[in-house]
Design an enzyme around this catalytic site. Structure first.
Site, PDB file in Angstrom:
ATOM      1  N   SER A 158       0.828  -1.184   0.000  1.00 46.06           N
ATOM      2  CA  SER A 158       0.000   0.000   0.000  1.00 46.06           C
ATOM      3  C   SER A 158       0.869   1.243   0.000  1.00 46.06           C
ATOM      4  O   SER A 158       2.040   1.202   0.321  1.00 46.06           O
ATOM      5  CB  SER A 158      -0.884  -0.003   1.241  1.00 46.06           C
ATOM      6  N   LYS A 159       0.225   2.381  -0.308  1.00 44.16           N
ATOM      7  CA  LYS A 159       0.973   3.636  -0.333  1.00 44.16           C
ATOM      8  C   LYS A 159       1.511   3.964   1.052  1.00 44.16           C
ATOM      9  O   LYS A 159       2.651   4.387   1.206  1.00 44.16           O
ATOM     10  CB  LYS A 159       0.066   4.762  -0.837  1.00 44.16           C
ATOM     11  N   ARG A 160       0.659   3.729   2.080  1.00 43.47           N
ATOM     12  CA  ARG A 160       1.083   4.038   3.445  1.00 43.47           C
ATOM     13  C   ARG A 160       2.246   3.143   3.855  1.00 43.47           C
ATOM     14  O   ARG A 160       3.229   3.595   4.465  1.00 43.47           O
ATOM     15  CB  ARG A 160      -0.095   3.854   4.395  1.00 43.47           C
TER      16      ARG A 160
END
Length: 226
Positions: A1-3
């Site tokens: 994920s981006k996070r």
């Protein structure tokens, strides 16, 4: 994920990896660039990137290889650039001379302070090293080194080296039998930049003060407080 990706990038930064080394390593892992090369500029990566190039097979992350990449990038930085990055990483100023004598030993920015912090903050408290290297046999060589260093003029790398090598020859011992007790006395541990360079950077007064403290504490077997 981006996070998760952002967290991973921050973790690499916190561990002392350079962005350029990480980019080249990621390109090598799975972006399908030139198989004959393992180093790419940001401009080249931007120009050549394509989703079609990315391998569908899971890549194996090898931190040893990334450290090797990073060490190469560090060694290619000029002294001012490397100093700036290390001062930002450590939040310390006035590091240039210490960077100059330690750069070849670094693989990440995080390696710098464990290697050179003794120059600024005093010897580390490695009791095991103090006992093994100085108390258990090294004190006489350290005392002789103290005498030799007190007469060095000027107290620079060349003259410090000449004096200590002469002492090694006079004692008819291996260099480490003289150098390691000095290293433990001034650094508190068995790891440091070059011993001649470290002594010259500390200067005569501070180097002798640390050696005297080590000799004084060798009698009761306890390492001196930093």
């Amino acid at each position: 994920s981006k996070r998760h990706g952002a967290a991973s990038v921050q973790a690499l930064r916190d561990a002392g990896y350079l962005p350029e080394a990480v980019r080249s390593y990621i390109a090598l892992l799975g972006a399908g660039f030139d198989p004959e090369r393992d180093r790419f500029t940001t401009a080249e990566l931007t120009e050549r990137f394509s989703l079609d190039r990315i391998s569908r097979s899971p890549a194996v992350f090898d931190e040893r290889k990334l450290r090797s990449f990073n060490g190469r990038e560090l060694r290619d930085l000029d002294l001012d650039d490397l100093t700036g990055r290390l001062e930002a990483f450590t939040s310390r100023a006035g590091l240039r001379e210490a960077v100059a004598i330690s750069g070849e030993k670094l693989q990440t920015l995080a390696d710098f302070w464990p290697l050179t912090g003794f120059i600024f903050d005093g010897p580390a408290a490695d009791e095991a090293a103090f006992q093994r290297v100085i108390v258990d046999g090294g004190a006489p060589a350290l005392a002789d080194a103290r005498t030799a260093l007190a007469d060095v003029q000027p107290f620079d790398v060349e003259q410090v080296e000449a004096a200590l090598r002469a002492l090694v020859e006079a004692r008819a011992v291996k260099p480490k039998e003289v150098f390691q007790p000095i290293r433990v006395a001034i650094a508190g541990t068995t790891v440091s930049p070059g011993i001649f360079e470290s002594l010259a950077l500390l200067g005569r007064d501070e180097a002798l003060r640390r050696i005297d403290a080590a000799l004084a504490h060798a009698e009761d077997g306890a390492a001196p407080a930093s």
